[in-house]
Motif scaffolding. Sequence first.
Motif, PDB file in Angstrom:
ATOM      1  N   PRO A  39       0.819  -1.215   0.000  1.00 43.25           N
ATOM      2  CA  PRO A  39       0.000   0.000   0.000  1.00 43.25           C
ATOM      3  C   PRO A  39       0.851   1.262   0.000  1.00 43.25           C
ATOM      4  O   PRO A  39       1.939   1.309   0.586  1.00 43.25           O
ATOM      5  N   VAL A  40       0.323   2.272  -0.681  1.00 44.88           N
ATOM      6  CA  VAL A  40       0.994   3.567  -0.776  1.00 44.88           C
ATOM      7  C   VAL A  40       0.167   4.578   0.016  1.00 44.88           C
ATOM      8  O   VAL A  40      -0.899   5.000  -0.422  1.00 44.88           O
ATOM      9  N   ARG A  41       0.680   4.948   1.200  1.00 44.68           N
ATOM     10  CA  ARG A  41      -0.061   5.867   2.077  1.00 44.68           C
ATOM     11  C   ARG A  41       0.228   7.324   1.779  1.00 44.68           C
ATOM     12  O   ARG A  41      -0.624   8.193   1.996  1.00 44.68           O
ATOM     13  N   ASP A  42       1.428   7.615   1.312  1.00 49.94           N
ATOM     14  CA  ASP A  42       1.834   9.007   1.112  1.00 49.94           C
ATOM     15  C   ASP A  42       3.027   9.034   0.172  1.00 49.94           C
ATOM     16  O   ASP A  42       3.470   7.989  -0.335  1.00 49.94           O
ATOM     17  N   VAL A  43       3.557  10.244  -0.065  1.00 53.30           N
ATOM     18  CA  VAL A  43       4.650  10.389  -1.020  1.00 53.30           C
ATOM     19  C   VAL A  43       5.922   9.697  -0.545  1.00 53.30           C
ATOM     20  O   VAL A  43       6.777   9.342  -1.362  1.00 53.30           O
ATOM     21  N   ILE A  44       6.055   9.506   0.757  1.00 52.72           N
ATOM     22  CA  ILE A  44       7.239   8.792   1.256  1.00 52.72           C
ATOM     23  C   ILE A  44       7.178   7.331   0.835  1.00 52.72           C
ATOM     24  O   ILE A  44       8.182   6.760   0.377  1.00 52.72           O
ATOM     25  N   ASP A  45       6.023   6.693   0.984  1.00 53.78           N
ATOM     26  CA  ASP A  45       5.868   5.319   0.501  1.00 53.78           C
ATOM     27  C   ASP A  45       6.163   5.240  -0.989  1.00 53.78           C
ATOM     28  O   ASP A  45       6.816   4.295  -1.461  1.00 53.78           O
ATOM     29  N   TYR A  46       5.646   6.191  -1.732  1.00 56.29           N
ATOM     30  CA  TYR A  46       5.881   6.197  -3.183  1.00 56.29           C
ATOM     31  C   TYR A  46       7.372   6.247  -3.487  1.00 56.29           C
ATOM     32  O   TYR A  46       7.888   5.449  -4.289  1.00 56.29           O
ATOM     33  N   ALA A  47       8.095   7.170  -2.850  1.00 53.98           N
ATOM     34  CA  ALA A  47       9.528   7.286  -3.104  1.00 53.98           C
ATOM     35  C   ALA A  47      10.269   6.019  -2.682  1.00 53.98           C
ATOM     36  O   ALA A  47      11.235   5.609  -3.326  1.00 53.98           O
ATOM     37  N   TYR A  48       9.811   5.394  -1.594  1.00 49.40           N
ATOM     38  CA  TYR A  48      10.478   4.209  -1.064  1.00 49.40           C
ATOM     39  C   TYR A  48      10.248   2.990  -1.949  1.00 49.40           C
ATOM     40  O   TYR A  48      11.149   2.166  -2.129  1.00 49.40           O
ATOM     41  N   LEU A  49       9.048   2.891  -2.530  1.00 52.25           N
ATOM     42  CA  LEU A  49       8.667   1.696  -3.276  1.00 52.25           C
ATOM     43  C   LEU A  49       8.901   1.803  -4.776  1.00 52.25           C
ATOM     44  O   LEU A  49       8.842   0.784  -5.482  1.00 52.25           O
ATOM     45  N   ALA A  50       9.153   2.998  -5.271  1.00 49.04           N
ATOM     46  CA  ALA A  50       9.145   3.205  -6.718  1.00 49.04           C
ATOM     47  C   ALA A  50      10.483   2.935  -7.391  1.00 49.04           C
ATOM     48  O   ALA A  50      10.636   3.237  -8.576  1.00 49.04           O
ATOM     49  N   PHE A  51      11.445   2.375  -6.660  1.00 50.16           N
ATOM     50  CA  PHE A  51      12.762   2.172  -7.249  1.00 50.16           C
ATOM     51  C   PHE A  51      12.922   0.814  -7.923  1.00 50.16           C
ATOM     52  O   PHE A  51      13.992   0.491  -8.413  1.00 50.16           O
ATOM     53  N   ASP A  52      11.887   0.027  -7.957  1.00 54.15           N
ATOM     54  CA  ASP A  52      11.941  -1.245  -8.682  1.00 54.15           C
ATOM     55  C   ASP A  52      12.170  -0.982 -10.171  1.00 54.15           C
ATOM     56  O   ASP A  52      11.688   0.004 -10.724  1.00 54.15           O
ATOM     57  N   ASP A  53      12.888  -1.867 -10.839  1.00 53.21           N
ATOM     58  CA  ASP A  53      13.178  -1.664 -12.266  1.00 53.21           C
ATOM     59  C   ASP A  53      11.908  -1.609 -13.099  1.00 53.21           C
ATOM     60  O   ASP A  53      11.806  -0.813 -14.038  1.00 53.21           O
ATOM     61  N   HIS A  54      10.925  -2.438 -12.757  1.00 53.82           N
ATOM     62  CA  HIS A  54       9.669  -2.488 -13.525  1.00 53.82           C
ATOM     63  C   HIS A  54       8.504  -2.582 -12.538  1.00 53.82           C
ATOM     64  O   HIS A  54       7.870  -3.635 -12.401  1.00 53.82           O
ATOM     65  N   PRO A  55       8.201  -1.481 -11.835  1.00 54.70           N
ATOM     66  CA  PRO A  55       7.184  -1.547 -10.782  1.00 54.70           C
ATOM     67  C   PRO A  55       5.779  -1.803 -11.335  1.00 54.70           C
ATOM     68  O   PRO A  55       5.416  -1.329 -12.410  1.00 54.70           O
ATOM     69  N   GLU A 143      12.695   1.693   9.178  1.00 52.58           N
ATOM     70  CA  GLU A 143      12.630   0.826   7.998  1.00 52.58           C
ATOM     71  C   GLU A 143      12.881   1.600   6.713  1.00 52.58           C
ATOM     72  O   GLU A 143      13.632   1.140   5.831  1.00 52.58           O
ATOM     73  N   GLN A 144      12.282   2.792   6.589  1.00 49.08           N
ATOM     74  CA  GLN A 144      12.390   3.548   5.344  1.00 49.08           C
ATOM     75  C   GLN A 144      13.532   4.554   5.355  1.00 49.08           C
ATOM     76  O   GLN A 144      13.681   5.317   4.400  1.00 49.08           O
ATOM     77  N   ARG A 145      14.332   4.550   6.426  1.00 45.61           N
ATOM     78  CA  ARG A 145      15.511   5.412   6.499  1.00 45.61           C
ATOM     79  C   ARG A 145      15.126   6.874   6.295  1.00 45.61           C
ATOM     80  O   ARG A 145      15.708   7.591   5.457  1.00 45.61           O
ATOM     81  N   LEU A 146      14.160   7.358   7.066  1.00 44.22           N
ATOM     82  CA  LEU A 146      13.726   8.749   6.955  1.00 44.22           C
ATOM     83  C   LEU A 146      14.712   9.621   7.724  1.00 44.22           C
ATOM     84  O   LEU A 146      14.563   9.894   8.912  1.00 44.22           O
ATOM     85  N   SER A 147      15.734  10.051   7.021  1.00 42.97           N
ATOM     86  CA  SER A 147      16.859  10.733   7.646  1.00 42.97           C
ATOM     87  C   SER A 147      17.371  11.812   6.696  1.00 42.97           C
ATOM     88  O   SER A 147      17.449  11.563   5.476  1.00 42.97           O
ATOM     89  N   PRO A 148      17.675  13.033   7.204  1.00 36.53           N
ATOM     90  CA  PRO A 148      17.653  13.429   8.613  1.00 36.53           C
ATOM     91  C   PRO A 148      16.264  13.864   9.074  1.00 36.53           C
ATOM     92  O   PRO A 148      15.393  14.185   8.263  1.00 36.53           O
ATOM     93  N   LEU A 149      16.094  13.890  10.387  1.00 35.15           N
ATOM     94  CA  LEU A 149      14.907  14.446  11.024  1.00 35.15           C
ATOM     95  C   LEU A 149      15.313  15.681  11.823  1.00 35.15           C
ATOM     96  O   LEU A 149      16.455  15.809  12.260  1.00 35.15           O
ATOM     97  N   TYR A 150      14.351  16.573  12.027  1.00 39.15           N
ATOM     98  CA  TYR A 150      14.584  17.822  12.760  1.00 39.15           C
ATOM     99  C   TYR A 150      13.688  17.802  13.999  1.00 39.15           C
ATOM    100  O   TYR A 150      12.457  17.769  13.880  1.00 39.15           O
TER     101      TYR A 150
END
Length: 442
Positions: A39-55, A143-150
């Motif tokens: 599931p894609v909840r937000d743009v972070i999920d999209y960026a995290y999941l969209a790196f497959d060669d043929h999604p 899990e998704q390496r959301l870095s850096p945080l403020y």
Amino acid sequence: MTSPQNRAALVINAVADGSPAQRAGITTGERLVRINGRPVRDVIDYAYLAFDDHPLLDIVDPAGGYRQVRLEPEPGEPLGLAFPAPEPKRCGNQCLFCFVHQLPKGMRKPLYVKDEDYRLSFLQGTYVTLSNLKPSELRRIIEQRLSPLYISVHATEPILRERLLGREGIPPILEQLRTLAGARIQMHTQVVLCPGLNDGAALEQTVDDLAALYPAVQSLAVVPVGLTEHRTHLPALTPVDSAYAATFLEQWLPRMRRLNRRLGEAFLQLADEFFLKADHPFPALRAYGDLPQWENGVGQVPWFFKEARGLLRRAKPLPPFRATVVTGISAYGFISEFLRHLSEKTGAELRATAIPNQLFGSSVTVTGLIAGRDILAALGPGQPEGVLLVPAVMLKEGAGVFLDDLTPEQLSRELKVPVMTFEATPSGLYRTLRSLGRKQAP
């Protein structure tokens, strides 16, 4: 096919021309539900999941029709989809020093919204307290390496921190930071300094606790509390005045230098406002490292000094004309000095005018919080002679309006003088002056 059961979806608000998404027939207004079955909840999920060669994308059209689309990007080619920013989670804190609580009535509604969202911290660099962070969200960050945080720490001592945030039962911040540090998540932190509350021994403890987490905690900014004159029914707080700022710098500048030498990094950084209030010389720009706390008002003035020196070396003569730069009271001294040297170098008649803040009160002296009607009240019709130059930092990005919704065009009509905006840097000002010079040239 039937619609997927998962209702979480991202509305697609743009599809890039010629992109893999457009080639596959995806259009604006459709919804992205899953990528490769996740599931894609937000743009972070999209960026995290969209790196497959043929999604493989699960798409729902505006009528509710569901289909799966396999994208075929070239190596390194973006998929070409864009989405709205996530709707931020609301802040449940009642911070003693919350600036939103100190706003006057009658301003734009979005200005009264308090957000507290780790996703925006990652995406936009906004500061969050992590007080509403759920265990599942902590796992997601790791899990998704959301870095850096403020992260707004304010104090590491739990009871004091709860008092500052106006909220009991919040997760202990040091436990959260240690978990993130153990997962090698990088963090930039801040302390909003409230005299008599989180200074003194409390600040020493906070600095020691955060320095112990270096290099995961990359930097710590100490910034003075900002108080307006609209604190009706709010707790009494002591402002940072010139005397306090001078004493604070006398105590903390040596500690900052010792700590940063020990760590080999510009870890502890003190806000520019301390130096301006105390009329104290600034550290060299190199003391601020790569300026990780720039948006926090840390290192901006030393950077201005360096750019101003370079600009004055290369500035060329301009046709004679008059221009006045509006600024907040705290920046008036060094802006006025810079304009004096720039006038000598260019031949243009340049001066600064300091605008008292009537919207928030006289204790607020920064340039970025000057409203359009503050300028009107300070100048009046026919003033100044020549062109009035307004730094863009006074205007809402993308909207071109002051905090009180006045536009530069309205300001010009009221004052009966030309008004121009400029990028709030020495080079940005010089580009605008050159543009004016071309108009003045015969």
